[in-house]
Enzyme design. Structure first.
Site, short mmCIF file in Angstrom:
data_model
loop_
_atom_site.label_atom_id
_atom_site.label_comp_id
_atom_site.label_asym_id
_atom_site.label_seq_id
_atom_site.Cartn_x
_atom_site.Cartn_y
_atom_site.Cartn_z
N GLU A 207 0.93 -1.12 -0.07
CA GLU A 207 0.03 -0.08 0.05
C GLU A 207 0.90 1.29 0.06
OE1 GLU A 207 -2.50 2.65 3.11
OE2 GLU A 207 -2.43 0.37 3.44
N ASP A 211 0.60 3.90 -3.15
CA ASP A 211 0.34 5.40 -2.73
C ASP A 211 1.35 6.13 -3.54
OD1 ASP A 211 -1.11 7.53 -1.34
OD2 ASP A 211 0.82 7.67 -0.46
N ASP A 279 -7.29 1.44 0.30
CA ASP A 279 -5.88 1.17 0.50
C ASP A 279 -5.70 -0.19 -0.18
OD1 ASP A 279 -5.59 3.06 2.29
OD2 ASP A 279 -6.14 1.79 4.26
N GLU A 282 -4.68 0.99 -3.79
CA GLU A 282 -3.24 1.29 -3.94
C GLU A 282 -2.17 0.07 -3.59
OE1 GLU A 282 -3.77 5.90 -1.59
OE2 GLU A 282 -3.10 3.97 -0.45
#
Length: 525
Positions: A207, A211, A279, A282
């Site tokens: 994650e 991101d 999340d 990502e």
């Protein structure tokens, strides 16, 4: 009663012989032979194996215990050469010697340590390094986590297209793909895992990587697609494309919620902010960039298609928006504003800086002159002023009122009670001699960037170094109103977009009215 070979081992130690071969107690040998016999029996490879999640966790736990105990044995157990010296050493008590000699587990552990040191059981290194390599010729088997081909792993049918969105790029590494959907909450009870193993058993690191990749790839997309957008506009566009609510929509569309493995209550997931689904999206991008050897080409093309509708909507909105006039408030003030009555800016709708826009009304004497909407408070205020500048009836009405207002009552008086009678007399003289102070900028003059320095030189030369011009600046609804004072008397006022510009405009107004400036200086002398 120990077996005879065990007694021979004890006797060899008493003789001081060095063990070059590693004996195994007959009882243990019989067990080894039984296990070997079982291994030699042919088992059907087609026999189904039923495993539940609890079984998988028990197997994982057992394997970790093996690793942990092997490390302990290799670190703390003496090999047989050391053991043979220890049991005849005077430095060790008789009780300890007897415990070592009569404990078959110590004997076998010592043998295992010696065999490992002599390189006879290299599989131990593979166990400790999670690098066991079982070669199989069975077709269709797939790469296991962090290792060679060993287990046939069924894959989700991710290639089935979802209506309305582009196909999801597949992750070829099954272990990596599986880790995407493992939430950290599933590892809370796995205290038997080392920290490094815990960290790589859930999707938190993926994650984190995803991101960053998402942020950078979206930046590239909008930088190319909106070549005339300002830095602020690009930041707002990017924020609208990578916010949790938007990413959650994609995650649910691809069915990520159905693959999520967590110990979070399902009702809490449904009723919460659902950030966990953003999340997941990502984490998928994080795994995808690793799978693609950090090449963003495919990811960029996929995200561009995925966000096509949103990007198109943003482009259409931008075409219909006029460029912001940063001087709109100053222009409006110069047309209809006075110190006593000027445009005010009131927030109608409070924005959030991304999705929800600010809505601000420009009012005067309770009347709405214009309304502006924008992602930021400042821009919304400027757009309200721009709208007011198109309101011809209001401009005519308040422009006429401004023209008919006596300058002497259009500014809030600023006097100092502590001044001596002599200074107060000078103020009175100034008011009587020339009623045009304070001079008010109409916003149309060309500002001299050096105006403040020029005025400073003139004033201090005629009145002395103590009487330097003072500037008071206050922010009013996103603009800055400046007052130029000499000995506490306001001689000019101006409004501009910055403190520096407003101050320079005040000085410029006074310098352009040199006759008035000279009369003011004469009155102060």
């Amino acid at each position: 009663m120990p077996d005879s070979s065990y007694d021979d081992f004890i006797e060899s130690l008493n003789r001081g012989d060095s063990a070059s071969e590693y004996s195994v107690a007959p009882s243990t040998k019989r067990i080894s032979e039984a296990i070997s016999t079982q291994k030699s029996k042919k088992q059907s490879v087609d026999k189904p194996v039923e495993l539940g999640i609890t079984d998988v966790q028990r197997i994982e736990h057992s394997y970790q215990i093996i690793k942990k105990n092997l490390r302990t044995l290799l670190d703390e157990c003496p090999d047989q050469r050391q053991l043979s010296k220890m049991v005849v050493s005077d430095a060790i008590g008789e009780e300890t010697k007897q415990a070592m000699l009569l404990n078959k587990s110590v004997w076998m552990a010592s043998s295992l340590k010696s065999m490992y040191l002599d390189g006879e059981i290299p599989v131990v290194d593979s166990i400790l390094a999670d690098g066991l390599n079982y070669s199989s010729k069975v077709a269709g088997e797939t790469k296991a986590p962090n290792g060679p081909k060993s287990v046939a792993v069924p894959t989700d049918n991710d290639d089935i297209p979802v209506e309305g969105i582009p196909p999801l790029p597949a992750i070829s590494d099954p272990e990596l793909a599986a880790r995407v959907f493992v939430h950290k909450s599933t590892t809370n009870s796995k205290s038997y895992l080392a920290m490094s193993e815990l960290i790589n058993s859930h999707n938190e690191r993926l994650e984190f990587l995803g991101d960053s990749i998402l942020n950078n790839v979206v930046t590239l997309i909008i930088f190319e697609q909106f070549p005339t957008a300002s830095e602020g506009e690009l930041s707002r566009i990017r924020a609208s494309l990578i916010n949790n609510a938007f990413l959650t929509e994609f995650s649910l569309a691809y069915g990520f919620d159905k693959k999520l493995k967590s110990n979070i209550n399902e009702e809490d997931l449904r009723n919460g902010k659902q950030k966990i689904y953003a999340d997941l999206f990502e984490a998928y991008i994080g795994a995808l960039i690793i799978d693609r050897k950090y090449d963003i080409t495919e990811i960029k093309a996929w995200l561009k298609k995925l966000m096509k509708d949103k990007l198109g909507s943003i482009a259409r909105d931008m075409k219909g928006i006029k460029e912001v006039n940063k001087d709109a408030k100053a222009e409006l003030y110069s047309l209809i504003g006075t110190a006593a009555l000027h445009p005010q800016y009131e927030v109608i709708v409070e924005g959030d800086g991304s999705e929800k826009q600010f809505e601000i009304a420009c009012t005067m004497n309770g009347e709405i002159l214009g309304v502006g909407r924008a992602p930021s408070h400042k821009e919304a205020g400027l757009r309200a002023a721009m709208h007011a500048l198109t309101n011809k009836p209001a401009l005519e009405k308040y422009g006429r009122l401004r023209s008919n207002t006596d300058r002497s009552v259009s500014v809030i008086s600023s006097t100092r009670r502590s001044e001596s009678p002599k200074v107060e007399a000078r103020f009175n003289k100034l008011d009587i001699v020339d009623r045009q102070f304070p001079l008010v900028s109409d916003g149309g003059e060309v500002v001299d960037a050096d105006a403040r320095n020029q005025l400073y030189a003139i004033v201090t030369k005629n009145l002395g170094p103590e009487d330097i011009p003072q500037y008071q600046v206050e922010e009013i609804d996103g603009s800055f109103k400046a007052k130029l004072l000499i000995r506490g008397r306001t001689l000019s006022t101006a409004v501009d977009v910055s403190k520096k510009k407003a101050s320079n405009r005040c000085a410029t107004v006074l310098l352009r009215n040199r006759a008035a400036l000279e009369r003011a200086i004469a009155a102060f002398k």
